[in-house]
Design a protein around this motif. Sequence first.
Motif, PDB file in Angstrom:
ATOM      1  N   SER A 116      38.907  45.939  30.241  1.00 10.22           N
ATOM      2  CA  SER A 116      37.766  46.205  31.239  1.00 10.22           C
ATOM      3  C   SER A 116      38.070  45.637  32.727  1.00 10.22           C
ATOM      4  O   SER A 116      38.382  44.506  32.737  1.00 10.22           O
ATOM      5  CB  SER A 116      36.621  45.196  30.435  1.00 10.22           C
ATOM      6  N   ALA A 117      38.217  46.719  33.443  1.00  6.67           N
ATOM      7  CA  ALA A 117      38.515  46.498  34.830  1.00  6.67           C
ATOM      8  C   ALA A 117      37.510  46.688  35.866  1.00  6.67           C
ATOM      9  O   ALA A 117      36.967  47.780  35.726  1.00  6.67           O
ATOM     10  CB  ALA A 117      39.783  47.300  35.396  1.00  6.67           C
ATOM     11  N   GLU A 118      37.137  45.634  36.676  1.00  6.95           N
ATOM     12  CA  GLU A 118      36.083  45.932  37.658  1.00  6.95           C
ATOM     13  C   GLU A 118      36.562  46.361  38.973  1.00  6.95           C
ATOM     14  O   GLU A 118      37.415  45.815  39.380  1.00  6.95           O
ATOM     15  CB  GLU A 118      35.356  44.359  37.776  1.00  6.95           C
ATOM     16  N   LEU A 119      35.604  47.285  39.610  1.00  5.00           N
ATOM     17  CA  LEU A 119      35.651  47.796  40.924  1.00  5.00           C
ATOM     18  C   LEU A 119      34.597  46.724  41.689  1.00  5.00           C
ATOM     19  O   LEU A 119      33.421  46.968  41.267  1.00  5.00           O
ATOM     20  CB  LEU A 119      35.317  49.213  40.904  1.00  5.00           C
ATOM     21  N   GLN A 120      35.284  46.094  42.803  1.00  2.00           N
ATOM     22  CA  GLN A 120      34.153  45.470  43.452  1.00  2.00           C
ATOM     23  C   GLN A 120      34.000  45.821  44.963  1.00  2.00           C
ATOM     24  O   GLN A 120      34.602  46.877  45.238  1.00  2.00           O
ATOM     25  CB  GLN A 120      34.793  44.046  43.616  1.00  2.00           C
TER      26      GLN A 120
ATOM     27  N   GLU B 148      44.309  51.690  47.523  1.00  2.00           N
ATOM     28  CA  GLU B 148      44.300  50.361  47.147  1.00  2.00           C
ATOM     29  C   GLU B 148      43.712  49.131  48.075  1.00  2.00           C
ATOM     30  O   GLU B 148      44.087  49.329  49.116  1.00  2.00           O
ATOM     31  CB  GLU B 148      45.646  50.088  46.629  1.00  2.00           C
ATOM     32  N   GLY B 149      43.094  48.355  47.439  1.00  2.00           N
ATOM     33  CA  GLY B 149      42.608  47.125  48.141  1.00  2.00           C
ATOM     34  C   GLY B 149      42.502  45.908  47.068  1.00  2.00           C
ATOM     35  O   GLY B 149      42.766  46.303  46.080  1.00  2.00           O
TER      36      GLY B 149
ATOM     37  N   SER C  97      45.882  49.931  39.252  1.00  2.00           N
ATOM     38  CA  SER C  97      46.976  49.607  38.738  1.00  2.00           C
ATOM     39  C   SER C  97      47.007  50.178  37.254  1.00  2.00           C
ATOM     40  O   SER C  97      47.903  50.710  36.381  1.00  2.00           O
ATOM     41  CB  SER C  97      47.417  48.171  38.746  1.00  2.00           C
ATOM     42  N   ALA C  98      45.998  49.699  36.499  1.00  2.00           N
ATOM     43  CA  ALA C  98      45.573  50.104  35.097  1.00  2.00           C
ATOM     44  C   ALA C  98      45.749  51.371  34.906  1.00  2.00           C
ATOM     45  O   ALA C  98      46.296  51.931  34.013  1.00  2.00           O
ATOM     46  CB  ALA C  98      44.366  49.314  34.491  1.00  2.00           C
TER      47      ALA C  98
ATOM     48  N   SER D 210      48.651  49.432  26.299  1.00  2.00           N
ATOM     49  CA  SER D 210      47.596  48.478  25.396  1.00  2.00           C
ATOM     50  C   SER D 210      46.169  48.674  26.077  1.00  2.00           C
ATOM     51  O   SER D 210      45.071  48.085  25.510  1.00  2.00           O
ATOM     52  CB  SER D 210      47.914  46.904  25.533  1.00  2.00           C
ATOM     53  N   PHE D 211      46.090  49.423  27.091  1.00  2.00           N
ATOM     54  CA  PHE D 211      44.852  49.741  27.979  1.00  2.00           C
ATOM     55  C   PHE D 211      44.289  50.865  27.094  1.00  2.00           C
ATOM     56  O   PHE D 211      44.036  51.947  27.950  1.00  2.00           O
ATOM     57  CB  PHE D 211      45.015  50.009  29.429  1.00  2.00           C
TER      58      PHE D 211
END
Length: 474
Positions: free
Chosen positions: A299-303, A150-151, A159-160, A172-173
């Motif tokens: 919608s979760a972004e990986l950066q 995790e970062g 987490s989602a 709800s995800f």
Amino acid sequence: MSVTATSVWNNCLAFIEDNIQPQAFKTWFLPIKPVRLQDNALSIQVPSKFFYEWLEEHYVKLLKVALRKELGANAKLVYIIKMENKYGNNEPFTEKIPSSNRSTMAPQELDVPITSKNPELKNPFVIPGIRNIKIESQLNPNYNFENFLEGDSNRLARSAGMAVANKPGGTSFNPLLVFGGVGLGKTHLAHAIGVEIKDKYPERTVLYISAEKFTQQYIESVKKNTRNDFIHFYQLIDVLIIDDVQFLSGKSGTQDVFFHIFNHLHQNGKQVILTSDKAPVDMQDIEQRLLSRFKWGLSAELQVPDYETRVSILKNKLYRDGVEMPDEIIEHVAKNIKSNIRELEGAIISLIAQSSFNKREVTLELAQQVVEKFVKNTKREVSIDYIQKVVSDYFEMDVATLQSKTRKRHIVQARQLAMFFAKKFTKASLASIGSQIGKRDHATVLHACKTVDNLAETDKQFRKYIEDLNKKFT
């Protein structure tokens, strides 16, 4: 009585001996020597790498149960592999490798209601003619949450993912869409969610598949006139994970079939997990009704990971591979390779290989050489969005102006140059390029490329535009 490595291991042996055949016990467990007990981690010495691999493949569950009885839920097992040194040095080689605590994924069995005239439901993963409905999850147990560090760059997505794994279909995800650039861990996270669900809910049917393979299976089902069987099969899955969903772009038949499968799963409380290299809002040639469904959940972004996360990833990788390396070398690699995790791990693997094949010590100088070559050889991926941004900046206009319907000469030329470079530097089809650059058709892109080629030969100023822009992309 104090707890020592020997006392813990002897108690484990007594438990193991009661649970396996005498010959297996004698062959695989009597040669093991307990070495050290530290922080709930028992280190055991085994005679070879094959020995370690056999234990991990066949006895990891038994070892885990025995160890947890002695040391509690946080017990860890580390193998120390001691091999003879064949290079004339008296010191034997040793490798320290932590146990993965995981066996391979077992096939999943599914009870299928017989509703059609043909009682055999065709599983697209099975060769025709084999009568069974055992479904391999296609999950890789090595891609799990333990080694997905995790970062700040991935906290929301991770987490989602954990929330979904704890309660698939009950958050709800749904769908959970994980998006981000190349090599940032989308596939790893998708597998990790699936692996965690199988750990917590072994009875659930989980299936991981790439959008490309899903498309191939659909095309095959149309050829063989088994489209309904194909849809029915996917509607039986409890947790469907589709990787690289942007691959469905422009494939209307596959999108249509996926729409029906998605609706059925969602309405029946099943979990859908998707990965993509772009956010839903940036997806081109995907039907609106599908895009709106992608936005139902999260919608979760990986950066790109920050420096601290990059250091942690490298240290974790080295620990799991049983390799020790000085901090200054790890820090040098982490400082200089910033683009993605795949390249980061690739550089450290290259460094280990250079060291072991050439019998060279891993020094800062060697690290600098490897990193320099790695960075030089890594071709930056140029996207159509990036090309439009660069061309717009060069001509001092915004992207919206570049994409607009205006026929002003300098804007038309900028647009044609963007199309020309998109064809040159990306693998996108002409239709896809036109769609992304102002919703034009493929004929417009073809005309733009011919115009740029002609002007390059006849117009000196225009040729300079091409040369200047070319330098920005190479």
